[in-house]
Scaffold this motif. Structure first.
Motif, short mmCIF file in Angstrom:
data_model
loop_
_atom_site.label_atom_id
_atom_site.label_comp_id
_atom_site.label_asym_id
_atom_site.label_seq_id
_atom_site.Cartn_x
_atom_site.Cartn_y
_atom_site.Cartn_z
N LEU A 72 0.96 -1.30 -0.18
CA LEU A 72 -0.07 -0.04 -0.15
C LEU A 72 0.90 1.31 0.19
N ALA A 73 2.10 1.37 0.74
CA ALA A 73 2.86 2.53 0.80
C ALA A 73 3.48 2.61 -0.77
N ASP A 74 3.80 1.75 -1.47
CA ASP A 74 4.21 1.97 -2.90
C ASP A 74 3.16 2.34 -3.59
N ILE A 75 1.94 1.81 -3.62
CA ILE A 75 0.80 2.42 -4.36
C ILE A 75 0.41 4.04 -4.14
N GLU A 76 0.30 4.32 -2.54
CA GLU A 76 0.56 5.58 -2.29
C GLU A 76 1.58 6.53 -2.76
N ALA A 77 2.60 5.82 -2.73
CA ALA A 77 3.90 6.88 -3.27
C ALA A 77 3.60 7.06 -4.60
N ALA A 78 3.22 6.17 -5.67
CA ALA A 78 2.71 6.51 -7.10
C ALA A 78 1.76 7.23 -7.20
N LEU A 79 0.56 7.21 -6.55
CA LEU A 79 -0.50 8.14 -6.27
C LEU A 79 0.01 9.51 -6.20
N LYS A 80 0.62 9.72 -5.43
CA LYS A 80 1.22 10.98 -4.69
C LYS A 80 2.17 11.81 -6.04
N SER A 81 2.93 10.91 -6.60
CA SER A 81 3.88 11.47 -7.47
C SER A 81 3.04 11.75 -8.65
N ALA A 82 2.02 11.04 -9.14
CA ALA A 82 1.26 11.19 -10.38
C ALA A 82 0.25 12.09 -10.32
N ALA A 83 -0.46 12.27 -9.25
CA ALA A 83 -1.61 13.13 -9.01
C ALA A 83 -1.53 13.72 -7.66
N PRO A 84 -0.61 14.56 -7.25
CA PRO A 84 -0.58 14.96 -5.77
C PRO A 84 -2.01 15.67 -5.24
N GLY A 85 -2.54 16.53 -6.09
CA GLY A 85 -3.75 16.96 -5.71
C GLY A 85 -4.82 16.12 -5.61
#
Length: 92
Positions: A72-85
């Motif tokens: 989940l941390a890896d998924i969250e990091a991907a989401l944060k980098s691709a679509a921070p807002g």
């Protein structure tokens, strides 16, 4: 292919995959629902150590929980980098 070209291609592939995660998990109500469920089950803030019978910790269960949390941390990091807002909004 030079090392720099290889590194650039690898970084572009990472960004492309992060965008896929964002489209799938943040681009629809179903995706957001799935993400909320994953956060509930495998949240990065949950403890990996749980007391078992006799007040002992189970190191194998802790390792399993850490593996789940890490995914989940890896998924969250991907989401944060691709679509921070959108990622920040999804936390609410």
């Amino acid at each position: 292919m030079t090392i720099q070209e290889h590194d650039a291609a690898k970084e572009q592939a990472r960004k492309d995959l992060a965008s896929c995660y964002a489209r799938v998990l943040l681009g629809s109500d179903d995706g957001k629902r799935v993400l909320r469920d994953l956060r509930t089950k495998f949240g990065v803030d949950r403890s990996v150590f749980r007391r078992q019978q006799g007040q002992r910790y189970d190191s194998l269960e802790a390792a399993l929980c850490e593996g789940e949390r890490r995914v989940l941390a890896d998924i969250e990091a991907a989401l944060k980098s691709a679509a921070p807002g959108q990622w920040a909004e999804s936390l609410i």
